[in-house]
Scaffold this motif. Structure first.
Motif, PDB file in Angstrom:
ATOM      1  N   LEU A  80      14.936  12.495  -9.911  1.00  0.00           N
ATOM      2  CA  LEU A  80      13.970  13.215  -9.084  1.00  0.00           C
ATOM      3  C   LEU A  80      14.099  14.726  -9.298  1.00  0.00           C
ATOM      4  N   SER A  81      15.312  15.240  -9.259  1.00  0.00           N
ATOM      5  CA  SER A  81      15.519  16.685  -9.395  1.00  0.00           C
ATOM      6  C   SER A  81      14.975  17.207 -10.721  1.00  0.00           C
ATOM      7  N   SER A  82      15.081  16.383 -11.769  1.00  0.00           N
ATOM      8  CA  SER A  82      14.579  16.795 -13.081  1.00  0.00           C
ATOM      9  C   SER A  82      13.060  16.842 -13.117  1.00  0.00           C
ATOM     10  N   GLU A  83      12.423  16.176 -12.188  1.00  0.00           N
ATOM     11  CA  GLU A  83      10.954  16.135 -12.140  1.00  0.00           C
ATOM     12  C   GLU A  83      10.359  17.232 -11.259  1.00  0.00           C
ATOM     13  N   LEU A  84      11.195  17.898 -10.466  1.00  0.00           N
ATOM     14  CA  LEU A  84      10.716  18.943  -9.570  1.00  0.00           C
ATOM     15  C   LEU A  84      10.627  20.283 -10.296  1.00  0.00           C
ATOM     16  N   SER A  85       9.738  21.133  -9.825  1.00  0.00           N
ATOM     17  CA  SER A  85       9.680  22.495 -10.364  1.00  0.00           C
ATOM     18  C   SER A  85      10.928  23.240  -9.895  1.00  0.00           C
ATOM     19  N   PRO A  86      11.362  24.268 -10.638  1.00  0.00           N
ATOM     20  CA  PRO A  86      12.545  25.031 -10.229  1.00  0.00           C
ATOM     21  C   PRO A  86      12.456  25.547  -8.796  1.00  0.00           C
ATOM     22  N   ALA A  87      11.271  25.892  -8.343  1.00  0.00           N
ATOM     23  CA  ALA A  87      11.107  26.426  -6.986  1.00  0.00           C
ATOM     24  C   ALA A  87      11.379  25.369  -5.915  1.00  0.00           C
ATOM     25  N   LEU A  88      11.168  24.109  -6.263  1.00  0.00           N
ATOM     26  CA  LEU A  88      11.379  23.028  -5.298  1.00  0.00           C
ATOM     27  C   LEU A  88      12.755  22.387  -5.404  1.00  0.00           C
ATOM     28  N   GLN A  89      13.448  22.582  -6.502  1.00  0.00           N
ATOM     29  CA  GLN A  89      14.736  21.933  -6.702  1.00  0.00           C
ATOM     30  C   GLN A  89      15.755  22.379  -5.654  1.00  0.00           C
ATOM     31  N   PRO A  90      16.631  21.466  -5.237  1.00  0.00           N
ATOM     32  CA  PRO A  90      17.700  21.872  -4.323  1.00  0.00           C
ATOM     33  C   PRO A  90      18.669  22.809  -5.045  1.00  0.00           C
ATOM     34  N   LYS A  91      19.363  23.635  -4.273  1.00  0.00           N
ATOM     35  CA  LYS A  91      20.329  24.551  -4.888  1.00  0.00           C
ATOM     36  C   LYS A  91      21.544  23.790  -5.418  1.00  0.00           C
ATOM     37  N   GLN A  92      21.912  22.701  -4.711  1.00  0.00           N
ATOM     38  CA  GLN A  92      23.104  21.942  -5.066  1.00  0.00           C
ATOM     39  C   GLN A  92      22.745  20.471  -5.244  1.00  0.00           C
ATOM     40  N   LEU A  93      23.309  19.869  -6.291  1.00  0.00           N
ATOM     41  CA  LEU A  93      23.116  18.450  -6.544  1.00  0.00           C
ATOM     42  C   LEU A  93      24.489  17.799  -6.697  1.00  0.00           C
ATOM     43  N   PHE A  94      24.809  16.880  -5.777  1.00  0.00           N
ATOM     44  CA  PHE A  94      26.094  16.181  -5.802  1.00  0.00           C
ATOM     45  C   PHE A  94      25.863  14.731  -6.213  1.00  0.00           C
ATOM     46  N   LEU A  95      26.410  14.340  -7.349  1.00  0.00           N
ATOM     47  CA  LEU A  95      26.282  12.974  -7.848  1.00  0.00           C
ATOM     48  C   LEU A  95      27.644  12.301  -7.717  1.00  0.00           C
ATOM     49  N   ILE A  96      27.715  11.284  -6.859  1.00  0.00           N
ATOM     50  CA  ILE A  96      28.987  10.634  -6.550  1.00  0.00           C
ATOM     51  C   ILE A  96      28.980   9.215  -7.109  1.00  0.00           C
ATOM     52  N   SER A  97      29.884   8.934  -8.028  1.00  0.00           N
ATOM     53  CA  SER A  97      30.007   7.585  -8.618  1.00  0.00           C
ATOM     54  C   SER A  97      28.668   7.074  -9.129  1.00  0.00           C
ATOM     55  N   SER A  98      27.916   7.938  -9.765  1.00  0.00           N
ATOM     56  CA  SER A  98      26.565   7.586 -10.204  1.00  0.00           C
ATOM     57  C   SER A  98      26.536   7.120 -11.659  1.00  0.00           C
ATOM     58  N   PRO A  99      25.838   6.037 -11.950  1.00  0.00           N
ATOM     59  CA  PRO A  99      25.674   5.633 -13.352  1.00  0.00           C
ATOM     60  C   PRO A  99      24.816   6.670 -14.071  1.00  0.00           C
ATOM     61  N   PRO A 100      25.187   7.081 -15.270  1.00  0.00           N
ATOM     62  CA  PRO A 100      24.412   8.091 -15.980  1.00  0.00           C
ATOM     63  C   PRO A 100      23.109   7.564 -16.577  1.00  0.00           C
ATOM     64  N   PHE A 101      23.046   6.254 -16.786  1.00  0.00           N
ATOM     65  CA  PHE A 101      21.829   5.655 -17.353  1.00  0.00           C
ATOM     66  C   PHE A 101      21.776   4.181 -16.960  1.00  0.00           C
ATOM     67  N   VAL A 102      20.651   3.538 -17.253  1.00  0.00           N
ATOM     68  CA  VAL A 102      20.385   2.191 -16.760  1.00  0.00           C
ATOM     69  C   VAL A 102      20.810   1.093 -17.729  1.00  0.00           C
ATOM     70  N   ARG A 103      20.655   1.323 -19.007  1.00  0.00           N
ATOM     71  CA  ARG A 103      20.819   0.250 -19.984  1.00  0.00           C
ATOM     72  C   ARG A 103      22.151  -0.496 -19.863  1.00  0.00           C
ATOM     73  N   TYR A 104      23.227   0.233 -19.596  1.00  0.00           N
ATOM     74  CA  TYR A 104      24.518  -0.457 -19.573  1.00  0.00           C
ATOM     75  C   TYR A 104      24.623  -1.418 -18.390  1.00  0.00           C
ATOM     76  N   PHE A 105      23.900  -1.113 -17.277  1.00  0.00           N
ATOM     77  CA  PHE A 105      23.863  -2.052 -16.159  1.00  0.00           C
ATOM     78  C   PHE A 105      23.298  -3.396 -16.616  1.00  0.00           C
ATOM     79  N   PHE A 106      22.178  -3.311 -17.335  1.00  0.00           N
ATOM     80  CA  PHE A 106      21.552  -4.530 -17.826  1.00  0.00           C
ATOM     81  C   PHE A 106      22.466  -5.250 -18.816  1.00  0.00           C
ATOM     82  N   HIS A 107      23.052  -4.484 -19.722  1.00  0.00           N
ATOM     83  CA  HIS A 107      23.911  -5.072 -20.745  1.00  0.00           C
ATOM     84  C   HIS A 107      25.109  -5.779 -20.109  1.00  0.00           C
ATOM     85  N   ASP A 108      25.732  -5.115 -19.121  1.00  0.00           N
ATOM     86  CA  ASP A 108      26.897  -5.715 -18.465  1.00  0.00           C
ATOM     87  C   ASP A 108      26.518  -6.958 -17.683  1.00  0.00           C
ATOM     88  N   THR A 109      25.342  -6.928 -17.051  1.00  0.00           N
ATOM     89  CA  THR A 109      24.885  -8.094 -16.288  1.00  0.00           C
ATOM     90  C   THR A 109      24.668  -9.290 -17.200  1.00  0.00           C
TER      91      THR A 109
END
Length: 312
Positions: A176-205
């Motif tokens: 979501l943050s990557s889709e927002l304009s710089p003026a709308l983006q939050p100042k801080q983005l905290f990603l906690i235990s977040s998967p970096p991409f989707v494909r490996y979820f599918f592969h592991d499943t």
């Protein structure tokens, strides 16, 4: 610029799955797994569609008594997402605003300790029970819907000082943050235990089910079929340039068996300007409730607010 790193050692903690969460599998899924094992050889596409049906059905997680009290003593609203009602929350009345995004088989109230701490520190905290989660309606959902719901709420009510996402909610928050304009983006983005991409979820499943790679590839195609965006779009490693104006914080635990620590290191390589928080002993679930992690987030928010006041 070299990535800054903070270390938090939690000692010996119980990192097991919280009791209120449904099991990762059940007897019905075991029956389906056996029935599909032969089908995959003759109809991998059909097999992937059946797996997708179960894969996108999170199952509701019970509220503990403390979480129930938390959601009862707050401002609750609903928003429409398609034919479903989605529940949103606001804790606190005045102060800088923070938006939370929970993970899969989770709910906003799972951030209870963080919410209580941030509100006590003078922040307004908002959260959403995603479709098919918490008190919101629905039975099936997926990452693109997490992103869409979060985006609808953010655009209607933002901008926010910070966006905090846990697990799949962190991936949704990053996209979501990557889709927002710089003026709308939050100042801080905290990603906690977040998967970096989707494909490996599918592969592991698919690998855990014992199925062939053809089923895995067909499952990846279902993302674009159902949501009009290829699975590769949902890869945070490719979004660093669009998030360069934000303070990004990556928080990962060495004992996480849901989203392995190595996934955090992958994201760290893609975000060389981010602050990396390496925790030990918290696993996937306790990390959002541990006092030192919460204190780290609060201190970063406080520093940002102090700098803002100093510039006035």
């Amino acid at each position: 610029m070299k990535t800054q790193t903070t270390f938090i050692d939690a000692g010996i903690q119980d990192t097991s799955r919280p009791a209120e969460r449904p099991p990762k599998t059940n007897w019905k899924m075991e029956v389906v797994k056996k029935g599909l094992f032969t089908l995959q050889y003759v109809a991998p596409e059909k097999t992937s569609e059946i797996i997708w049906h179960y894969f996108t059905k999170p199952g509701k997680v019970k509220f503990t008594s403390a979480q129930q009290e938390l959601v009862q003593n707050t401002t609750t609203k609903t928003m429409n997402y398609g034919k479903h009602k989605v529940v949103t929350y606001q804790w606190g009345d005045t102060g800088p605003r923070v938006l939370l995004c929970h993970g899969w088989r989770s709910k906003a109230a799972d951030f209870r300790r963080m919410i209580e701490s941030l509100v006590a520190a003078g922040y307004v905290v908002e959260g959403i029970d995603m479709k098919a989660h918490g008190q919101s309606e629905g039975t099936h959902t997926a990452l693109p819907e997490f992103r869409d719901i979060l985006k609808d709420h953010y655009v209607a009510n933002g901008p926010y000082e910070a966006l905090i996402g846990h697990s799949l909610g962190g991936l949704a928050a990053g996209i979501l943050s990557s889709e927002l304009s710089p003026a709308l983006q939050p100042k801080q983005l905290f990603l906690i235990s977040s998967p970096p991409f989707v494909r490996y979820f599918f592969h592991d499943t698919i690998r855990e089910l014992g199925y062939r790679d053809t089923v895995y590839e067909e499952m990846c195609k279902l993302v674009e079929k159902n949501y009009a965006q290829p699975v590769e779009y949902f890869d945070l490693r490719n979004k660093a340039e669009k998030l360069q104006n934000m303070n990004v914080h990556l928080i990962y635990d060495e004992q996480d068996h849901i989203v392995p620590y190595q996934r955090g290191e992958e994201l760290k390589e893609a975000f060389p300007r981010a602050h990396f928080v390496q925790t030990k002993g918290l696993g996937h679930y306790k990390i959002i409730a541990f006092s030192e992690v919460i204190n780290y987030i609060s201190s970063q928010l406080d520093t940002d607010q102090a700098q803002k006041k100093a510039s006035l």
